[in-house]
Design a protein around this motif. Structure first.
Motif, PDB file in Angstrom:
ATOM      1  N   ASP A 173      41.789  25.895 -32.220  1.00  0.00           N
ATOM      2  CA  ASP A 173      40.431  25.382 -32.414  1.00  0.00           C
ATOM      3  C   ASP A 173      40.266  24.703 -33.771  1.00  0.00           C
ATOM      4  O   ASP A 173      39.144  24.548 -34.260  1.00  0.00           O
ATOM      5  CB  ASP A 173      39.415  26.535 -32.317  1.00  0.00           C
ATOM      6  CG  ASP A 173      39.175  26.957 -30.881  1.00  0.00           C
ATOM      7  OD1 ASP A 173      39.474  26.157 -29.983  1.00  0.00           O
ATOM      8  OD2 ASP A 173      38.699  28.082 -30.677  1.00  0.00           O
ATOM      9  N   ARG A 174      41.388  24.305 -34.356  1.00  0.00           N
ATOM     10  CA  ARG A 174      41.337  23.765 -35.713  1.00  0.00           C
ATOM     11  C   ARG A 174      42.226  22.525 -35.790  1.00  0.00           C
ATOM     12  O   ARG A 174      43.316  22.492 -35.223  1.00  0.00           O
ATOM     13  CB  ARG A 174      41.834  24.842 -36.685  1.00  0.00           C
ATOM     14  CG  ARG A 174      41.669  24.525 -38.150  1.00  0.00           C
ATOM     15  CD  ARG A 174      42.167  25.706 -38.972  1.00  0.00           C
ATOM     16  NE  ARG A 174      41.982  25.471 -40.402  1.00  0.00           N
ATOM     17  CZ  ARG A 174      40.879  25.762 -41.077  1.00  0.00           C
ATOM     18  NH1 ARG A 174      39.861  26.327 -40.432  1.00  0.00           N
ATOM     19  NH2 ARG A 174      40.773  25.529 -42.364  1.00  0.00           N
ATOM     20  N   GLU A 175      41.763  21.498 -36.464  1.00  0.00           N
ATOM     21  CA  GLU A 175      42.577  20.303 -36.618  1.00  0.00           C
ATOM     22  C   GLU A 175      43.842  20.622 -37.412  1.00  0.00           C
ATOM     23  O   GLU A 175      43.858  21.534 -38.244  1.00  0.00           O
ATOM     24  CB  GLU A 175      41.781  19.206 -37.331  1.00  0.00           C
ATOM     25  CG  GLU A 175      40.699  18.587 -36.467  1.00  0.00           C
ATOM     26  CD  GLU A 175      39.994  17.438 -37.171  1.00  0.00           C
ATOM     27  OE1 GLU A 175      39.415  16.598 -36.460  1.00  0.00           O
ATOM     28  OE2 GLU A 175      40.018  17.381 -38.424  1.00  0.00           O
ATOM     29  N   ASN A 176      44.905  19.850 -37.148  1.00  0.00           N
ATOM     30  CA  ASN A 176      46.158  20.034 -37.855  1.00  0.00           C
ATOM     31  C   ASN A 176      46.509  18.763 -38.618  1.00  0.00           C
ATOM     32  O   ASN A 176      45.734  17.801 -38.651  1.00  0.00           O
ATOM     33  CB  ASN A 176      47.271  20.429 -36.870  1.00  0.00           C
ATOM     34  CG  ASN A 176      47.433  19.402 -35.757  1.00  0.00           C
ATOM     35  OD1 ASN A 176      47.760  18.246 -36.005  1.00  0.00           O
ATOM     36  ND2 ASN A 176      47.194  19.830 -34.513  1.00  0.00           N
ATOM     37  N   VAL A 177      47.674  18.730 -39.208  1.00  0.00           N
ATOM     38  CA  VAL A 177      48.042  17.610 -40.066  1.00  0.00           C
ATOM     39  C   VAL A 177      48.131  16.297 -39.297  1.00  0.00           C
ATOM     40  O   VAL A 177      47.867  15.220 -39.852  1.00  0.00           O
ATOM     41  CB  VAL A 177      49.360  17.910 -40.820  1.00  0.00           C
ATOM     42  CG1 VAL A 177      50.548  17.917 -39.860  1.00  0.00           C
ATOM     43  CG2 VAL A 177      49.573  16.924 -41.964  1.00  0.00           C
ATOM     44  N   LEU A 178      48.472  16.339 -38.014  1.00  0.00           N
ATOM     45  CA  LEU A 178      48.518  15.106 -37.220  1.00  0.00           C
ATOM     46  C   LEU A 178      47.124  14.516 -37.051  1.00  0.00           C
ATOM     47  O   LEU A 178      46.952  13.290 -37.068  1.00  0.00           O
ATOM     48  CB  LEU A 178      49.155  15.374 -35.861  1.00  0.00           C
ATOM     49  CG  LEU A 178      50.601  15.888 -35.878  1.00  0.00           C
ATOM     50  CD1 LEU A 178      51.152  15.969 -34.456  1.00  0.00           C
ATOM     51  CD2 LEU A 178      51.496  15.002 -36.735  1.00  0.00           C
ATOM     52  N   ASP A 179      46.137  15.375 -36.859  1.00  0.00           N
ATOM     53  CA  ASP A 179      44.753  14.898 -36.771  1.00  0.00           C
ATOM     54  C   ASP A 179      44.321  14.219 -38.068  1.00  0.00           C
ATOM     55  O   ASP A 179      43.667  13.175 -38.055  1.00  0.00           O
ATOM     56  CB  ASP A 179      43.806  16.067 -36.467  1.00  0.00           C
ATOM     57  CG  ASP A 179      44.076  16.710 -35.126  1.00  0.00           C
ATOM     58  OD1 ASP A 179      44.051  15.996 -34.112  1.00  0.00           O
ATOM     59  OD2 ASP A 179      44.329  17.927 -35.105  1.00  0.00           O
ATOM     60  N   ILE A 180      44.689  14.823 -39.187  1.00  0.00           N
ATOM     61  CA  ILE A 180      44.312  14.271 -40.494  1.00  0.00           C
ATOM     62  C   ILE A 180      44.953  12.898 -40.693  1.00  0.00           C
ATOM     63  O   ILE A 180      44.293  11.932 -41.100  1.00  0.00           O
ATOM     64  CB  ILE A 180      44.725  15.232 -41.619  1.00  0.00           C
ATOM     65  CG1 ILE A 180      44.001  16.571 -41.491  1.00  0.00           C
ATOM     66  CG2 ILE A 180      44.446  14.601 -42.988  1.00  0.00           C
ATOM     67  CD1 ILE A 180      44.458  17.621 -42.489  1.00  0.00           C
ATOM     68  N   LEU A 181      46.254  12.818 -40.380  1.00  0.00           N
ATOM     69  CA  LEU A 181      46.961  11.550 -40.557  1.00  0.00           C
ATOM     70  C   LEU A 181      46.398  10.468 -39.643  1.00  0.00           C
ATOM     71  O   LEU A 181      46.208   9.318 -40.067  1.00  0.00           O
ATOM     72  CB  LEU A 181      48.454  11.756 -40.284  1.00  0.00           C
ATOM     73  CG  LEU A 181      49.206  12.623 -41.294  1.00  0.00           C
ATOM     74  CD1 LEU A 181      50.636  12.857 -40.830  1.00  0.00           C
ATOM     75  CD2 LEU A 181      49.187  11.993 -42.680  1.00  0.00           C
ATOM     76  N   GLN A 182      46.115  10.822 -38.406  1.00  0.00           N
ATOM     77  CA  GLN A 182      45.578   9.846 -37.464  1.00  0.00           C
ATOM     78  C   GLN A 182      44.216   9.322 -37.937  1.00  0.00           C
ATOM     79  O   GLN A 182      43.937   8.129 -37.864  1.00  0.00           O
ATOM     80  CB  GLN A 182      45.468  10.472 -36.077  1.00  0.00           C
ATOM     81  CG  GLN A 182      45.031   9.504 -34.991  1.00  0.00           C
ATOM     82  CD  GLN A 182      45.188  10.098 -33.610  1.00  0.00           C
ATOM     83  OE1 GLN A 182      46.050   9.679 -32.836  1.00  0.00           O
ATOM     84  NE2 GLN A 182      44.356  11.068 -33.270  1.00  0.00           N
ATOM     85  N   VAL A 201      47.464  17.666 -28.807  1.00  0.00           N
ATOM     86  CA  VAL A 201      46.459  17.458 -27.757  1.00  0.00           C
ATOM     87  C   VAL A 201      45.518  16.305 -28.076  1.00  0.00           C
ATOM     88  O   VAL A 201      44.848  15.787 -27.178  1.00  0.00           O
ATOM     89  CB  VAL A 201      45.641  18.749 -27.522  1.00  0.00           C
ATOM     90  CG1 VAL A 201      46.509  19.818 -26.913  1.00  0.00           C
ATOM     91  CG2 VAL A 201      45.004  19.241 -28.819  1.00  0.00           C
ATOM     92  N   ARG A 202      45.472  15.868 -29.333  1.00  0.00           N
ATOM     93  CA  ARG A 202      44.547  14.787 -29.704  1.00  0.00           C
ATOM     94  C   ARG A 202      45.278  13.549 -30.216  1.00  0.00           C
ATOM     95  O   ARG A 202      44.668  12.655 -30.801  1.00  0.00           O
ATOM     96  CB  ARG A 202      43.553  15.309 -30.764  1.00  0.00           C
ATOM     97  CG  ARG A 202      42.591  16.364 -30.223  1.00  0.00           C
ATOM     98  CD  ARG A 202      41.770  17.016 -31.322  1.00  0.00           C
ATOM     99  NE  ARG A 202      42.582  17.794 -32.235  1.00  0.00           N
ATOM    100  CZ  ARG A 202      42.967  19.054 -32.028  1.00  0.00           C
ATOM    101  NH1 ARG A 202      42.603  19.681 -30.915  1.00  0.00           N
ATOM    102  NH2 ARG A 202      43.716  19.691 -32.914  1.00  0.00           N
ATOM    103  N   VAL A 203      46.586  13.503 -30.020  1.00  0.00           N
ATOM    104  CA  VAL A 203      47.378  12.332 -30.412  1.00  0.00           C
ATOM    105  C   VAL A 203      48.230  11.902 -29.216  1.00  0.00           C
ATOM    106  O   VAL A 203      48.437  12.692 -28.278  1.00  0.00           O
ATOM    107  CB  VAL A 203      48.283  12.642 -31.627  1.00  0.00           C
ATOM    108  CG1 VAL A 203      47.452  13.116 -32.816  1.00  0.00           C
ATOM    109  CG2 VAL A 203      49.352  13.677 -31.272  1.00  0.00           C
TER     110      VAL A 203
END
Length: 528
Positions: free
Chosen positions: A296-305, A325-327
Motif C-alpha cells: 500500500d506504499r509507493e516504491n522507488v520505481l513510482d518515485i522515478l517514474q 503494479v504501477r509501471v
C-alpha cells in the motif's frame, strides 16, 4: 469383526499418529539440544506426551460431528507435507514460507513435487485418511459426545499438568532458549502460521496508496541522461562468486570487466523472494519492513517514474511481488515474448528487443530484469547444457539423492550462467555509452543453503537463518561516460551494507532531489 469407534478415539489416535509421523526432525533437533542424560530424561520422556496432549485439545475443539473426519484429514495432510519439507530440506513452514508458496508460479512449484513427496504423501497421508474414513463411527448422540469430549479435554489437561509441573524449569528453558525448535513442530506451527497469514491478508484491504517522495525531481539542467539496468537475481549467495574470492571461476566473464565492483558485505532484507523483492524497492528498510504495508506504499520505481524516468520491468521469475503494479510490466517466463527457451525460458531472453525499447524512449531510462537465476531445488534446469562446466551434477530436484559435490557443482553452473547473462547486460549498456551515462546494478534477493547442517534451499526465519541465506552479492558496473569518482566507489565495496541501500542508490544514480533520498545509505557517493 465390525470395528466401530467414537470420535474421541479417532482424535486420540490421530494425535498419536501425527506426533510419531510428522516430527522426526523435531525430535532429532531436541536430542541435539538435550542429550540423553539423567537431567534431561524427564523432559525427553514427557515431551512427546505434551505434544500429543496439545494436539488432542486442539482437535477436540475443532471436531464436531460431521466436521470431525474432514478436520482430522486436513491435519494429516498438513502434517505429511510439512514434515516432508522439514525432513528433506530443513524447511520451517512459517508465515513467510506460506506467503512464498502462495506466490510461486506453477513451474517453480512443480520442481518441488518429486517422486519422494508423492510416495510419502500416499503412504503416510492418503492411506491413513482412507482408513479414517472407512472406520464406522458410533453415533453417541449430541449430549454423550459433548460429555465425552469434555472429559477427554479434562483428562488431557491433567496429563499435561502432570508432565509439565514437576519439571517446569525444563519447559521454561525450552520455551525461552530454544524458540527455533518450536518452529519445527508439525502440524501445529504450520497451522498457526497459516492462520496468522490469512488474518493479516484479510485485514489488509489495500484501500489507500501512501505516496512517497512526492517532492522528487531531476534538475532540468541535467542534460546527461541515465540508462540504468537493475538485475534482481534469484537465490545467489555471495560466497559462490569468484569475484568475492570463491576458489572456482564462477565469474570468468565479469572478472574481465573494468569498472565492475563487487560489494562483499551485504545482508538481504529477507530469506525469500516474497519478502526481499518488495523490500529492495521500498523506503521502509529491513527493520521496518512489512509486506502488507509495502503493498500500500509507493516504491522507488513510482518515485522515478513520477520524476520523468521511463521505467520498464521484465520478469522471468514468478512475478514482481506487487513492486511493478504501477509501471510497465512484461512477462518473459514463456514464449512468446521470450524467444530463447529450451527446457525453460532463459534469462538472456529478456535482453531481446531492449535496444529498440531504449531507442524509442528518450530521456532517463530505468530497466528492471528479474531473473530465474539459481532457483532451486532443480538447479540443473537453470542453465543450458553448454554451461555444465562443473561435474558431476545433480540431475534431479531430489537433492537427497545427490552428493554434496553434485549439488554444489550444479548450483555453481547456474551461477556461471548468471555471469554470462550479466556480461550480456553490460555489453548492451556499452553500446549505449556515451549517449547515456550507463550503470548496471545486480542484487540477489536472498541466498541458499546447500546442505550445510542438513539445511537446504531458503526461507528460514530471518533470526535463525544461516549466513548462506542472508549474505548476498551486489555488483555495480559503471560506464566510462559516468562522471563518478571511481576511487570513492572502490573504497566503499567492503563496507557493511544491506538491501536498504538499493532504494537510495537508485535515486542517487538518477540524481533525484528528494527528501526520500539519504545519500549516506547509498552504496557509493555519486557526487559528480
Amino acid at each position: 469383526m465390525n470395528l466401530q469407534v467414537t470420535q474421541t478415539k479417532l482424535i486420540i489416535a490421530t494425535a498419536v499418529y501425527l506426533v510419531v509421523s510428522a516430527n522426526i526432525t523435531f525430535f532429532g533437533k531436541v536430542l541435539d539440544a538435550y542429550p540423553i542424560s539423567g537431567a534431561n530424561l524427564g523432559f525427553l520422556f514427557t515431551l512427546p506426551i505434551v505434544l500429543w496432549g496439545v494436539l488432542v485439545i486442539l482437535l477436540s475443539l475443532l471436531c464436531h460431528r460431521g466436521t470431525c473426519r474432514p478436520v482430522l484429514s486436513l491435519f494429516i495432510v498438513i502434517g505429511v507435507v510439512s514434515a516432508y519439507f522439514t525432513d528433506r530440506f530443513g524447511t520451517i513452514v512459517d508465515i513467510t514460507m506460506i506467503q512464498n508458496a502462495l506466490q510461486t508460479n506453477p513451474a517453480e512449484a512443480a520442481d518441488l513435487v518429486t517422486t519422494r513427496l508423492i510416495v510419502r504423501f500416499v503412504l503416510l497421508g492418503l492411506l491413513p485418511i482412507l482408513i479414517l474414513w472407512r472406520v464406522p463411527l458410533i453415533n453417541m448422540g449430541v449430549r454423550k459426545e459433548l460429555y465425552s469430549r469434555l472429559r477427554l479435554i479434562g483428562v488431557t489437561l491433567l496429563i499435561l499438568a502432570g508432565c509439565i509441573l514437576p519439571i517446569s524449569s525444563n519447559y521454561a528453558s525450552f520455551a525461552r532458549e530454544h524458540k527455533p525448535l518450536r518452529y519445527q513442530i508439525n502440524p501445529t506451527y504450520p497451522i498457526y502460521s497459516a492462520i496468522k497469514y490469512w488474518r493479516l491478508a484479510l485485514s489488509d484491504q489495500h484501500h489507500t496508496l501512501t505516496a512517497v517522495g512526492t517532492d522528487a525531481v531531476i534538475p532540468k539542467g541535467d542534460t546527461h541522461h541515465e540508462l540504468i539496468i537493475l538485475v534482481v537475481g534469484e537465490t545467489a549467495r555471495a560466497d559462490h562468486f569468484s569475484l568475492n574470492g570463491y576458489a572456482r571461476k564462477t565469474n570468468p566473464l565479469l572478472e574481465l570487466e573494468s569498472h565492475l565492483y563487487s560489494y562483499t558485505d551485504i545482508d538481504a532484507c529477507g530469506t525469500s523472494t516474497a519478502i526481499s523483492v518488495p523490500c529492495i524497492f521500498s523506503d521502509l528498510g529491513h527493520d521496518n519492513f512489512d509486506t502488507h504495508e509495502a503493498a500500500d506504499r509507493e516504491n522507488v520505481l513510482d518515485i522515478l517514474q513520477r520524476a520523468g524516468v521511463s521505467v520498464l520491468w521484465r520478469d522471468n521469475n514468478s512475478n514482481s511481488k506487487d513492486v511493478a503494479v504501477r509501471v510497465p510490466y512484461e512477462d518473459y517466463k514463456s514464449a512468446p515474448p521470450n524467444t530463447i527457451c529450451d527446457s525453460e525460458c532463459r534469462d538472456v531472453g529478456m535482453l531481446v528487443g531492449l535496444q529498440e525499447y531504449i531507442d524509442s524512449h528518450p530521456g532517463d531510462i530505468m530497466i528492471v530484469l528479474h531473473q530465474m537465476g539459481n532457483h532451486g531445488p532443480a538447479y540443473y534446469e537453470r542453465y543450458p547444457s553448454d554451461f555444465e562446466r562443473f561435474k558431476p551434477t545433480c540431475q534431479t530436484a531430489e537433492l537427497a539423492e545427490c552428493s554434496e559435490e553434485e549439488i554444489i557443482n550444479t548450483y555453481d553452473n547456474a551461477i556461471l550462467y548468471t555471469d554470462y547473462f550479466l556480461s550480456k547486460v553490460i555489453a548492451l549498456l556499452k553500446q549505449n555509452t556515451p549517449a547515456y551515462e550507463t550503470l548496471m546494478l545486480y542484487v540477489s534477493d536472498h541466498g541458499e543453503s546447500l546442505g550445510e547442517h542438513g539445511v537446504f534451499l531458503h526461507g528460514m526465519p530471518y533470526a535463525i537463518a544461516p549466513d548462506a541465506q542472508t549474505h548476498v552479492p551486489i555488483l555495480l558496473w559503471l560506464g566510462e561516460s559516468d562522471e563518478i569518482d571511481m576511487a570513492k566507489v572502490k573504497s566503499s565495496i567492503h563496507t557493511s551494507n544491506s538491501h536498504d541501500a538499493v532504494f537510495h542508490t537508485l535515486l542517487n544514480a538518477f540524481e533525484v532531489q528528494s527528501d526520500a533520498l539519504d545519500k549516506s545509505k547509498a552504496l557509493y557517493d555519486a557526487t559528480h
